[in-house]
Design a protein around this motif. Structure first.
Motif, PDB file in Angstrom:
ATOM      1  N   GLU A 273       0.694  -1.401   0.010  1.00 17.38           N
ATOM      2  CA  GLU A 273       0.096   0.197  -0.355  1.00 17.38           C
ATOM      3  C   GLU A 273       0.803   1.339   0.041  1.00 17.38           C
ATOM      4  O   GLU A 273       1.795   1.434   1.068  1.00 17.38           O
ATOM      5  CB  GLU A 273      -0.698   0.065   1.386  1.00 17.38           C
ATOM      6  N   GLY A 274       0.608   2.449  -1.327  1.00 16.50           N
ATOM      7  CA  GLY A 274       1.410   3.054  -1.205  1.00 16.50           C
ATOM      8  C   GLY A 274       2.097   2.986  -1.467  1.00 16.50           C
ATOM      9  O   GLY A 274       3.220   4.174  -2.371  1.00 16.50           O
TER      10      GLY A 274
ATOM     11  N   TYR B 247      -0.445   3.149  -5.706  1.00 14.42           N
ATOM     12  CA  TYR B 247      -2.023   2.504  -5.149  1.00 14.42           C
ATOM     13  C   TYR B 247      -2.292   2.738  -3.833  1.00 14.42           C
ATOM     14  O   TYR B 247      -1.487   2.652  -2.511  1.00 14.42           O
ATOM     15  CB  TYR B 247      -1.213   0.580  -5.066  1.00 14.42           C
TER      16      TYR B 247
ATOM     17  N   GLU C  64      -5.186   2.270  -1.695  1.00 16.42           N
ATOM     18  CA  GLU C  64      -5.428   1.168  -1.180  1.00 16.42           C
ATOM     19  C   GLU C  64      -5.310  -0.238  -1.359  1.00 16.42           C
ATOM     20  O   GLU C  64      -5.883  -1.022  -2.391  1.00 16.42           O
ATOM     21  CB  GLU C  64      -6.646   1.244   0.010  1.00 16.42           C
ATOM     22  N   MET C  65      -5.043  -1.742  -1.337  1.00 15.65           N
ATOM     23  CA  MET C  65      -5.376  -2.569  -0.810  1.00 15.65           C
ATOM     24  C   MET C  65      -6.096  -3.844  -0.572  1.00 15.65           C
ATOM     25  O   MET C  65      -6.749  -3.812  -0.049  1.00 15.65           O
ATOM     26  CB  MET C  65      -2.820  -3.343  -0.959  1.00 15.65           C
TER      27      MET C  65
ATOM     28  N   PRO D 233      -6.099  -3.661  -6.432  1.00 18.35           N
ATOM     29  CA  PRO D 233      -6.154  -2.685  -5.337  1.00 18.35           C
ATOM     30  C   PRO D 233      -7.961  -2.463  -4.828  1.00 18.35           C
ATOM     31  O   PRO D 233      -9.298  -2.295  -5.867  1.00 18.35           O
ATOM     32  CB  PRO D 233      -5.547  -1.298  -6.707  1.00 18.35           C
ATOM     33  N   ASN D 234      -8.075  -1.845  -3.922  1.00 17.98           N
ATOM     34  CA  ASN D 234      -9.021  -1.333  -3.487  1.00 17.98           C
ATOM     35  C   ASN D 234      -9.260  -0.213  -4.011  1.00 17.98           C
ATOM     36  O   ASN D 234     -10.363   0.326  -4.169  1.00 17.98           O
ATOM     37  CB  ASN D 234      -9.774  -0.948  -1.804  1.00 17.98           C
TER      38      ASN D 234
END
Length: 350
Positions: A32-33, A88, A90-91, A96-97
């Motif tokens: 994430e990130g 990305y 949120e994962m 990815p979300n």
């Protein structure tokens, strides 16, 4: 302690280990990130190798249909260059979300056998940022521009696909070197058309051309897409610039016969006077092969590079006749064309 028993047990254990190869996980697991820059180039080269046109039993010189040129003019190349940055935010599990995608550039360059050439840039999307958010209830992504822009319509965003990570090529299970699996249909199409949702794009085209095109576009590409099957093989690992990469080799034998007779007949008859009747046969034969390689950064959880080449020969056989109040006119076309498609893609952290 019975040393003989211990020695025998150790020997059996070593023998068992020798027969059990460790399996590797090839998964999409970006932290994430993470921000990835992705560059994808697709080049299509094509040429018309042979052409025969017959009308009323008489063969016609193809140059008459080409304003005095020859079949060598019916060749050329098209190159699509896509440069994007994916962040990305949120994962989720293996996807990815929430993903923020910035389209840095999208250019098309072309060159014809006549010597003409040109290029086009999609100014309306260049520099724009699009957020893809996973909607569990709809089992899909919503799409939203980071900043409103009247030049970009919501329906345009709906045709954009989130997955440009080559995730459809992954095995979906742990594998050992030499294991194979197949990828087919829309999964293959998503690799050939990166960033485009083929189903939604087709539905949009059908909606816009409903009155002028009284046939379903899905039927035209359906046979071709359904027949696409790639065999993937896990080829172990490779070191590159100090990074261990997992290697997936890809290959496919292409051999398809696509019969568009009924669809084209429906289209022609819908635009003809009632007193006319048409008989038509329109068959396309495809033969060729595809070979490629996907390099996966197992530690970072994303693809590092992909190379793909598809060589194909297309043979068209079409013949038909029209009966209008007792006057029958017939004709036939036989054509052979060669196509070569190359795809190169890279992903690197920013």
């Amino acid at each position: 302690m019975n040393t003989r028993f211990a020695f025998t047990g150790a020997t059996l254990a070593l023998g068992l280990v020798a027969f059990i190869q460790p399996k590797d996980a090839i998964t999409f697991a970006v932290a994430e990130g993470t921000t990835l820059n992705k560059e994808i180039s697709t080049t299509l080269e094509f040429s018309l190798d042979d052409l025969m046109i017959e009308v009323g039993g008489q063969e016609i010189d193809p140059s008459m249909m080409m304003d005095g040129g020859d079949i060598g003019d019916a060749s050329g190349s098209v190159e699509l260059l896509l440069d994007i940055t994916d962040e990305y935010l949120e994962m989720g599990k293996a996807r990815p979300n929430k993903l923020k995608r910035t389209i840095n550039s999208l250019n098309v360059e072309w060159e014809a056998g006549t010597g003409d050439s040109g290029s086009e840039t999609t100014d309306e999307l260049e520099g724009k940022a699009i957020t893809f958010t996973w909607d569990a209830e709809k089992n899909g992504y919503s799409r939203e521009l980071a900043e409103e822009d009247e030049d970009v319509k919501p329906e345009d965003l709906e045709m954009l696909a989130e997955d440009i990570d080559m995730r459809v090529l992954l095995p979906g299970k742990d594998v050992e070197e030499g294991d194979t699996w197949e990828v087919s249909g829309l999964a293959v199409a998503s690799i050939l058309l990166p960033g485009i949702d083929l189903e939604k794009a087709t539905a949009r085209a059908e909606e816009e051309m409903q009155e002028d095109l009284p046939v379903e576009l899905e039927e035209f590409y359906g046979g071709l897409v359904d027949g696409m099957t790639w065999t993937c093989t896990y080829a172990g690992t490779r070191e590159a610039d100090g990074v261990t990469l997992q290697v997936i080799s890809i290959e496919s034998e292409i051999e398809q016969n696509l019969d568009f007779s009924d669809l084209l007949l429906e289209l022609i008859e819908s635009n003809m006077p009632g007193e006319a009747s048409v008989d038509l046969s329109f068959v396309v034969e495809l033969a060729g092969e595809a070979k490629g390689e996907l390099l996966w950064n197992g530690k970072a959880g994303h693809f590092a590079a992909m190379d793909m080449e598809i060589e194909m020969v297309m043979v068209l056989n079409a013949e038909g006749s029209m009966d209008m109040q007792g006057m029958v006119q017939g004709g036939a076309i036989e054509a052979e064309a060669s196509m070569n498609l190359t795809r190169k893609a890279t992903a690197s952290t920013k």
